[in-house]
Design an enzyme around this catalytic site. Sequence first.
Site, PDB file in Angstrom:
ATOM      1  N   LEU A 139      37.142  26.580  41.357  1.00 41.16           N
ATOM      2  CA  LEU A 139      38.588  26.501  41.583  1.00 41.16           C
ATOM      3  C   LEU A 139      38.864  25.815  42.930  1.00 41.16           C
ATOM      4  CD1 LEU A 139      41.523  27.220  40.789  1.00 41.16           C
ATOM      5  CD2 LEU A 139      41.210  29.406  41.947  1.00 41.16           C
ATOM      6  N   SER A 146      43.745  27.891  49.755  1.00 45.00           N
ATOM      7  CA  SER A 146      44.807  28.859  49.465  1.00 45.00           C
ATOM      8  C   SER A 146      45.889  28.263  48.561  1.00 45.00           C
ATOM      9  CB  SER A 146      45.451  29.346  50.775  1.00 45.00           C
ATOM     10  OG  SER A 146      44.520  30.089  51.521  1.00 45.00           O
ATOM     11  N   GLY A 246      44.236  34.988  36.826  1.00 48.69           N
ATOM     12  CA  GLY A 246      43.807  36.138  36.023  1.00 48.69           C
ATOM     13  C   GLY A 246      42.361  36.501  36.319  1.00 48.69           C
ATOM     14  N   ALA A 251      38.075  39.722  39.757  1.00 41.57           N
ATOM     15  CA  ALA A 251      37.081  39.682  40.833  1.00 41.57           C
ATOM     16  C   ALA A 251      37.551  40.449  42.060  1.00 41.57           C
ATOM     17  CB  ALA A 251      36.766  38.241  41.183  1.00 41.57           C
ATOM     18  N   GLY A 349      21.776  47.912  70.868  1.00 41.40           N
ATOM     19  CA  GLY A 349      20.968  46.723  70.594  1.00 41.40           C
ATOM     20  C   GLY A 349      20.343  46.748  69.209  1.00 41.40           C
ATOM     21  N   GLU A 372      38.451  34.690  47.605  1.00 41.27           N
ATOM     22  CA  GLU A 372      39.258  35.400  46.597  1.00 41.27           C
ATOM     23  C   GLU A 372      40.626  35.791  47.161  1.00 41.27           C
ATOM     24  OE1 GLU A 372      38.042  36.241  43.485  1.00 41.27           O
ATOM     25  OE2 GLU A 372      35.916  35.843  43.732  1.00 41.27           O
TER      26      GLU A 372
END
Lengths: 393, 245
Positions: A139, A146, A246, A251, A349, A372
């Site tokens: 995507l 965004s 969707g 996710a 540490g 996401e």
Amino acid sequence: MAKTDLFEAPDYYLIDELLTEEHKLVRNSVRDWVKKEVSPIIEDYAQRAEFPKHLVKGLGEIGAFGPTIPVQYGGGGMDYISYGLIMQEVERGDSGIRSTASVQGSLVMWPIYAYGSEAQRNKYLPKLASGEFMGCFGLTEPNHGSNPSGMLTNYKEDGDHVILNGAKMWISNAPFADIAVVWAKNEEGKIKGIIVERGMEGFTTPETHNKWSLRASATGELVFDNVRVPKENILPNVEGLKGPLGCLNQARYGIAWGAMGAAMDCYDTALRYSKERIQFDRPIGGFQLQQKKLAEMITEITKGQLLNWRLGVLKSEDRATAAQISMAKRNSVEVALNTAREARQMLGGMGITGEYPIMRHMMNLESVVTYEGTHDIHLLITGMDVTGLNAFK
Amino acid sequence: MKILVCISNVPDTTTKVSFNNNNTEFNTNGVQFILNPYDEIALARAIELTEGGKGTVTVINVGLVDTEPTIRKALAIGADDAIRINAAPSDSYFVAKQLAEVAKSGGYDIIMCGRESIDYNGAQVPSMLAEVLDYPSISLIKKIEFTGNEAQIDREIEGGKEVITVSTPFVVSTAEGVAEPKIPNMRGIMSARTKPLQVVEPVAVETLSSFTSFEMPTPRGNVKLISADEPAKLVEALNAEAKVI
């Protein structure tokens, strides 16, 4: 030799009593599997920035790939609480491994199940559920993160094929995926999902190197240079941005549970350390400033667990809204990041070394807070939901 | 081949132990119960022996209804069916007699038990069960293989191993190493929903023992450091204070 994983899950409000026996069996089985298969090797793989590919078969068997997909397609047929618990336990081990499972289940199997044809479901889902096939989800683009609606990846008709061009970036599982569910615009400018298979000419997946986060997970690009894809690979039952959104709902729901797993691991590690580490002749857990940190951590974790559980009930009843899922994803990641940072300080540490999981979780979570839907974008989703006013642009 | 695996429902290994009723009862409040880890080893080997249609595995538990999640886990791991004898397991003799009552009519070739349960660690049930059934009893086996109706069994003994051949039916208790415990997978958990779990009522058994009281181990004392150049002081402390020499 790897240290024994001594994790004991915090359950301050007896939330286990809200779960069924089957939920607990699923959760405990995945927890046992993570202790046996993930914890002993994950630090080494993360240090070497290598994905432990041998875990894929086990992830399939344990039900991490598509637990809510119906059994007839190879899924688990389980409810969303079970799905959430699986993600929680896998991310308790490592966010990178959970990312691999999230992508496979929520971003590849789910759209094929929800938007695909019966032929596509039968062809891909059983092999994805078992891990025989691995998938990725395209995507995000170099210039559209965004704002996915501005995507440039597109396809043109060519007989019974389409010709796909464009590039996707920050794609988990890309370097080894057998298939990619890619979102691209058709000639009318409408967003459609299309299944691209490895081996199609012009399709390449260069790996993204030098990450300081999700180092045990493989990330890459998807490059499409005049890739001829059969039209039968287009997901027929969705069009527009609601398709990928969707998937993201699925996710993000898993991430809400997963990030809480990372928080629980950091808290548990810090709590145990605080009882064992002696300074000024007594355990540091006896000092007020350390107790403040632990008390705040367990308070936030408990609130997050309850929020996730309630969201799971709503999701199982198909009543959870996208905005409710956004809130949980954002909350869980924030709690996890704050817990990791405070826990890291408690270990001094030692906290920065690979002897303990905290720094790995903390670095992983910097990706989880970004992907996401970024932390800020989720605020805008909640803001728009409560005001009815769009502040995105 | 029909295998019966006896399983116990025991407190999780991380349980913080406390007692009720004037220290005569284990306080189960907030305690997570699990499938006895030693029984998981026996169950894993039983499943291996019957894999590929070579037989069936039945798990059996003496317990009240609250042990059913543990029984479902055994079914999820791969047992074919389960029997719960509806009684609280008061002591080893009671449990062995109840198990024997069901086992004698079941036609089982092998009865497998874990070496002991991790709560009371009695390690008595397997031998008692064999005695009541009048079956051969082999304890703490390290390996079991089959040829026809005969089993070849390795037992660890002081300074070596004992190799035994035994014909069915018989009872064994398994030591570590016989098999790796199996983690239930999703398919197993799904199928466990519908596997048969039969509940049978207990038979009358005389009570041979009862708990008088429980007590916690003495808290570990502080470490006393004695300098390496003062061995005499160490010997004196071991003798007079620790009273170990």
